[in-house]
Design a protein around this motif. Structure first.
Motif, short mmCIF file in Angstrom:
data_model
loop_
_atom_site.label_atom_id
_atom_site.label_comp_id
_atom_site.label_asym_id
_atom_site.label_seq_id
_atom_site.Cartn_x
_atom_site.Cartn_y
_atom_site.Cartn_z
N ARG A 10 0.91 -1.16 0.00
CA ARG A 10 0.00 0.00 0.00
C ARG A 10 0.93 1.20 0.00
NH1 ARG A 10 -3.51 -2.04 4.99
NH2 ARG A 10 -4.05 0.17 5.13
N PRO A 11 1.25 1.70 -1.18
CA PRO A 11 2.37 2.64 -1.34
C PRO A 11 2.30 3.86 -0.44
CG PRO A 11 1.59 1.89 -3.47
CD PRO A 11 0.61 1.37 -2.46
N GLY A 12 1.14 4.52 -0.37
CA GLY A 12 1.06 5.74 0.43
C GLY A 12 1.32 5.48 1.91
N GLN A 13 0.67 4.42 2.43
CA GLN A 13 0.84 4.10 3.84
C GLN A 13 2.28 3.70 4.17
OE1 GLN A 13 -1.73 0.99 5.16
NE2 GLN A 13 -1.05 1.07 7.29
N ARG A 14 2.89 2.90 3.28
CA ARG A 14 4.25 2.45 3.54
C ARG A 14 5.21 3.62 3.49
NH1 ARG A 14 5.60 -2.22 -0.22
NH2 ARG A 14 6.23 -0.59 -1.67
N TRP A 15 5.03 4.55 2.53
CA TRP A 15 5.91 5.71 2.42
C TRP A 15 5.81 6.57 3.67
CZ3 TRP A 15 5.12 10.97 2.60
CH2 TRP A 15 6.20 11.77 2.20
N LEU A 16 4.56 6.80 4.17
CA LEU A 16 4.38 7.63 5.35
C LEU A 16 5.03 6.99 6.58
CD1 LEU A 16 3.12 10.12 6.65
CD2 LEU A 16 0.99 8.81 6.98
N SER A 17 4.91 5.67 6.72
CA SER A 17 5.51 4.97 7.86
C SER A 17 7.02 5.12 7.85
CB SER A 17 5.13 3.49 7.84
OG SER A 17 3.75 3.33 7.98
N ARG A 18 7.60 5.03 6.66
CA ARG A 18 9.06 5.16 6.57
C ARG A 18 9.50 6.56 6.98
NH1 ARG A 18 8.81 2.23 1.57
NH2 ARG A 18 9.07 4.16 0.40
N GLN A 19 8.75 7.58 6.55
CA GLN A 19 9.16 8.95 6.88
C GLN A 19 9.03 9.21 8.38
OE1 GLN A 19 10.68 10.08 4.28
NE2 GLN A 19 9.71 8.31 3.25
N ILE A 20 7.99 8.66 9.00
CA ILE A 20 7.82 8.84 10.45
C ILE A 20 8.98 8.17 11.20
CG2 ILE A 20 6.39 8.19 12.44
CD1 ILE A 20 3.94 8.52 10.59
N ARG A 21 9.35 6.96 10.79
CA ARG A 21 10.47 6.27 11.44
C ARG A 21 11.76 7.08 11.28
NH1 ARG A 21 8.27 1.72 9.00
NH2 ARG A 21 9.93 1.72 7.43
N ARG A 22 11.98 7.60 10.08
CA ARG A 22 13.20 8.37 9.85
C ARG A 22 13.23 9.65 10.67
NH1 ARG A 22 12.86 7.26 3.35
NH2 ARG A 22 13.95 5.24 3.37
N ALA A 23 12.08 10.30 10.78
CA ALA A 23 12.00 11.54 11.57
C ALA A 23 12.31 11.25 13.04
CB ALA A 23 10.63 12.18 11.41
N ARG A 24 11.80 10.13 13.54
CA ARG A 24 12.07 9.76 14.93
C ARG A 24 13.55 9.50 15.16
NH1 ARG A 24 6.95 5.60 15.68
NH2 ARG A 24 5.37 7.18 16.20
N LEU A 25 14.17 8.80 14.19
CA LEU A 25 15.60 8.53 14.31
C LEU A 25 16.42 9.81 14.34
CD1 LEU A 25 16.32 5.49 11.95
CD2 LEU A 25 16.74 5.61 14.40
N VAL A 26 16.09 10.74 13.42
CA VAL A 26 16.83 12.00 13.35
C VAL A 26 16.65 12.78 14.65
CG1 VAL A 26 16.92 14.25 12.21
CG2 VAL A 26 16.77 12.16 10.84
N LEU A 27 15.43 12.78 15.21
CA LEU A 27 15.19 13.48 16.47
C LEU A 27 16.01 12.87 17.60
CD1 LEU A 27 13.66 15.60 18.12
CD2 LEU A 27 11.78 13.93 18.39
N ARG A 28 16.01 11.51 17.65
CA ARG A 28 16.76 10.85 18.73
C ARG A 28 18.26 11.14 18.62
NH1 ARG A 28 15.43 5.48 18.04
NH2 ARG A 28 17.45 4.84 17.23
N TRP A 29 18.81 11.06 17.39
CA TRP A 29 20.23 11.34 17.21
C TRP A 29 20.56 12.79 17.57
CZ3 TRP A 29 20.12 9.00 11.62
CH2 TRP A 29 20.06 7.61 11.71
N THR A 30 19.63 13.72 17.20
CA THR A 30 19.88 15.13 17.49
C THR A 30 19.92 15.36 18.99
OG1 THR A 30 18.78 15.76 15.42
CG2 THR A 30 19.06 17.47 17.10
N LEU A 31 18.94 14.81 19.72
CA LEU A 31 18.89 15.00 21.18
C LEU A 31 20.09 14.38 21.87
CD1 LEU A 31 15.08 14.35 21.82
CD2 LEU A 31 16.29 16.55 21.81
N ALA A 32 20.62 13.30 21.31
CA ALA A 32 21.77 12.62 21.91
C ALA A 32 23.10 13.20 21.43
CB ALA A 32 21.72 11.13 21.58
N GLY A 33 23.05 14.20 20.56
CA GLY A 33 24.28 14.78 20.03
C GLY A 33 25.02 13.86 19.07
#
Length: 732
Positions: A10-33
């Motif tokens: 389900r292309p739209g749903q899968r694309w959105l899930s990937r972007q949310i996961r990536r955003a969370r990773l970037v936030l976690r890395w940013t907060l941890a320096g």
């Protein structure tokens, strides 16, 4: 590579899930320096993926130079060549079948093939590309590569089945499974073949994977107790000593693995339990081990891998989605075996070496062994070989930190990790991190032991064995007495106190003869001291040695060592004139490294001073000599060149100093300290062929009965067992 075979997306749903996961990773890395380091880790895979996507519309990223590639001696990155321009060097009777499964991605396949063409191995190869019905319109280009065997399927099989089917077409003794998104660096195939030939107990060997910028992608894999895995050394500097020795590995990435066709067929190839892909390479490694063979990592086989091109990087999409499910299959199948493994991220040094039930022995000496230059190096090298033959994992620390070219690589190819500069300076950080995982320590030489013992006792509970090479104080005292040097006598007394302090601080003392060990026990009755076989030689030549063509006498030694300088002077000035009275043209060769000016000054029309000679040249000189000599007047311990001379089968005449530590050697060789008697013993061997033949056979039998790797290994095993039983208070 195979076609994605995931459930209907389900292309739209899968694309959105990937972007949310990536955003969370970037936030976690940013907060941890950690944002910068994490992005740098992913730089090469991301650029490779972008390059691949651009290639699909006819564009490419520019090829970027890399300082690390240059430091590693890797060739510059190439642009994609035309298929017709690639000239593969192939054989009709290949030793290796290079098997490349593909699913489109023609540019990467052309780069891979071009690397094989640009840097052809010495080993005869064939190159087989198995194209798995990708439908890529550019596939016909591959038909234009001269020498390429191209299998074009009409129906897609998937990666795993494609490999299994393609292997049926292999004609080589070995198959080299190679991803198409790779470039094979010079010497890689030859190094893999040499490893399998040198290790008949190995079922599979894998290459070191590098990113295009030269940084490491994987130096063998670690599988942890929970079934998760590490690409060991990921994004680290590949020049670190941790990644540069041959060793067993839990698995090797299937991007570049070699095994014999016989082993592949016996294993049944990749197991279809893991169709369509993922974990099939790990499972193959486990099955090879279950069949009694080893899986090895060879750091000299370097392969550039554009990670993420073949299957992508998203574990929730396409073929990559099977990685999670197949990891669970691997865990379920091999749970009993994985129970021996370490928990994730713990005991990394032991985990990478598969040291679950094997002992790790740390050997410390002043410098890397240079066995063609000095006897002490030959002993230490033989000790490490004997320890390995007994099943131990050996690690070597040269106190001077030097990574001597040639000698470093020789140890690493033996499977010995060497801790050297600039990566390892002071020993404390290493022992703080790894001291508890070291099972045994072997120290060499008094000054080395004195410098290291306190740290070892602080961070290790391992038994410590000391090898002294000779009684330094005794050698120094004899030399001082011979020269009537009172200052040198005081230095000998100081050395005695230093040696006694070391003996008291270790758990067991080893010397190359029982006489020396007895002297230690006399001086320090509470210290356990043993004699040990100091040299291990291959079986001597059998049958009578030829006499025809032999002439002259030879003294082999390291002539930077003062006892050998004195011996050469005594030989030339007092013994050779007596011999030349009967044999005026008798030639003398002083053969060995680092001759001093005093030794060089002995050269004349009948006396040759060679300097350093290779092992091959030394063997030639033994084969040409009539008599070997050891005219030492002072020294201590068993002399390597005496044992080597006995082993050569060329009759030997020596002094009592040369005969030290060799019980009953006078029954097979001449032993005397009188110059006239010394010359007479040599004269008899020059003139009496029957005596020569009798001595030759007796000497070789003497060495074969004593100086073997097995005898040395047994002695070391006994030494560490005794040391381990010492009272705990000695380890405080």
């Amino acid at each position: 590579m195979p076609a994605p075979d995931a459930p209907p997306p389900r292309p739209g749903q899968r694309w959105l899930s990937r972007q949310i996961r990536r955003a969370r990773l970037v936030l976690r890395w940013t907060l941890a320096g950690e944002l910068g380091p994490e992005l740098r880790k992913r730089k090469e895979p991301l650029l490779a993926r972008l390059d691949y996507l651009l290639s699909r519309v006819g564009l490419r990223l520019p090829r970027r130079p890399s300082p690390l590639r240059q430091e590693l001696g890797l060739p510059a990155l190439k642009d994609v060549p035309k298929a017709e321009a690639i000239r593969l060097t192939v054989s009709d009777t290949p030793v290796v079948t290079v098997l490349i499964p593909t699913y489109g991605q023609v540019d990467y396949t052309l780069l891979c093939l071009n690397s094989l063409a640009q840097f052809p191995p010495r080993t005869p190869i064939e190159v087989l590309v198995a194209e798995d019905a990708s439908g890529d319109r550019r596939i016909p280009e591959l038909r234009n590569v001269p020498g390429l065997r191209l299998l074009e399927r009409e129906k897609n099989l998937g990666f795993l089945l494609s490999c299994n089917d393609a292997a049926k077409h292999a004609r080589g003794e070995f198959i080299f499974l190679l991803n198409n998104d790779t470039e094979v660096m010079p010497g890689a195939i030859d190094a893999l073949v040499a490893t399998l030939r040198a290790h008949p107990d190995a079922g599979m060997v894998g290459a070191r994977l590098l990113y295009p910028d030269g940084y490491q992608q994987e130096a063998g894999g670690i599988v942890w107790q929970d079934g998760s895995a590490w690409n060991y050394g990921h994004r680290d500097d590949p020049t670190r000593p941790d990644y540069n020795y041959v060793r067993e590995a839990d698995y090797i990435s299937g991007a570049a693995i070699m095994l014999s066709l016989e082993v592949w067929n016996r294993m049944g190839g990749f197991d279809e339990h893991y169709v369509p892909a993922y974990c099939e390479d790990s499972d193959l490694a486990f099955r090879i081990r279950a069949a009694g063979m080893k899986v090895l990592y060879q750091p000299e086989a370097k392969v550039i891998h554009y990670e993420g091109i073949s299957h992508g990087r998203d574990v929730n999409a396409g073929l990559k989605a099977y990685q999670v499910a197949n990891t669970q299959k691997l865990l379920a199948r091999w749970a009993p075996e994985l129970g021996r493994h370490y928990p994730n991220g713990t005991h990394v040094m032991r985990a990478r070496d598969r040291a679950f039930d094997r002992r790790i022995t740390l050997v410390i000496d002043n410098n890397l062994p240079e066995p063609d230059r000095d006897a002490g190096s030959r002993t230490m090298l033989a000790f490490m070989q004997a320890l390995q033959a007994g099943g131990r994992i050996v690690k070597f620390w040269p106190l001077n930190g030097y990574a001597t070219p040639g000698y470093l690589e020789a140890l690493q190819q033996m499977g010995i990790q060497v801790f050297h500069n600039p990566w390892y300076g002071h020993m404390r950080p290493f022992l703080e991190q790894n001291g508890a995982d070291i099972d045994e320590v072997l120290l060499s030489r008094p000054h080395v032991a004195a410098e290291c013992l306190a740290l070892i006792r602080q961070y290790c509970t391992a038994p410590v064995v000391f090898y002294g090479h000779d009684l330094h104080f005794a050698r120094m005292r004899r030399e001082a007495e011979a020269r009537q040097d009172s200052a040198a006598l005081r230095e000998a007394d100081e050395m005695l106190e230093a040696e006694r302090a070391v003996w008291r601080a270790v758990d067991l003392v080893l010397y190359p003869s029982e006489d020396e060990a007895a002297e230690v026990r006399r001086l320090e009755p509470q210290v356990p001291a043993l004699g040990i076989v100091p040299y291990a030689l291959p079986p001597a030549a059998q049958g009578p040695l030829p006499l025809e063509g032999r002439s002259g006498v030879v003294f082999v030694a390291g002539f930077g060592h003062s006892p050998n300088v004195d011996a050469a002077q005594w030989l030339v000035r007092e013994i050779m004139p007596l011999l030349r009275a009967r044999h005026p043209s008798l030639r003398l060769s002083l053969v060995g490294s680092n001759p001093t000016n005093e030794v060089k000054g002995l050269a004349d029309a009948l006396t040759e001073v060679t300097g350093f000679v290779s092992d091959e040249e030394l063997a030639r000189r033994y084969a040409a000599a009539r008599v070997t000599l050891c005219p030492l007047r002072f020294g201590a311990g068993v002399k390597m060149k005496v044992v080597e001379g006995l082993h050569s089968g060329v009759p030997l005449v020596m002094t009592s100093t040369g005969a030290q530590g060799l019980p009953d050697v006078e029954q097979v060789a001449g032993v005397t300290d009188d110059p006239a008697e010394f010359a007479e013993q040599v004269r008899l061997l020059l003139e009496d062929d029957a005596l020569w033949a009798e001595r030759s056979a007796a000497q070789r039998a003497y060495v074969d009965g004593r100086f073997t790797l097995a005898a040395m290994g047994t002695a070391l095993e006994e030494a560490f067992a005794i040391a381990a039983r010492r009272p705990p208070c000695r380890k405080a």
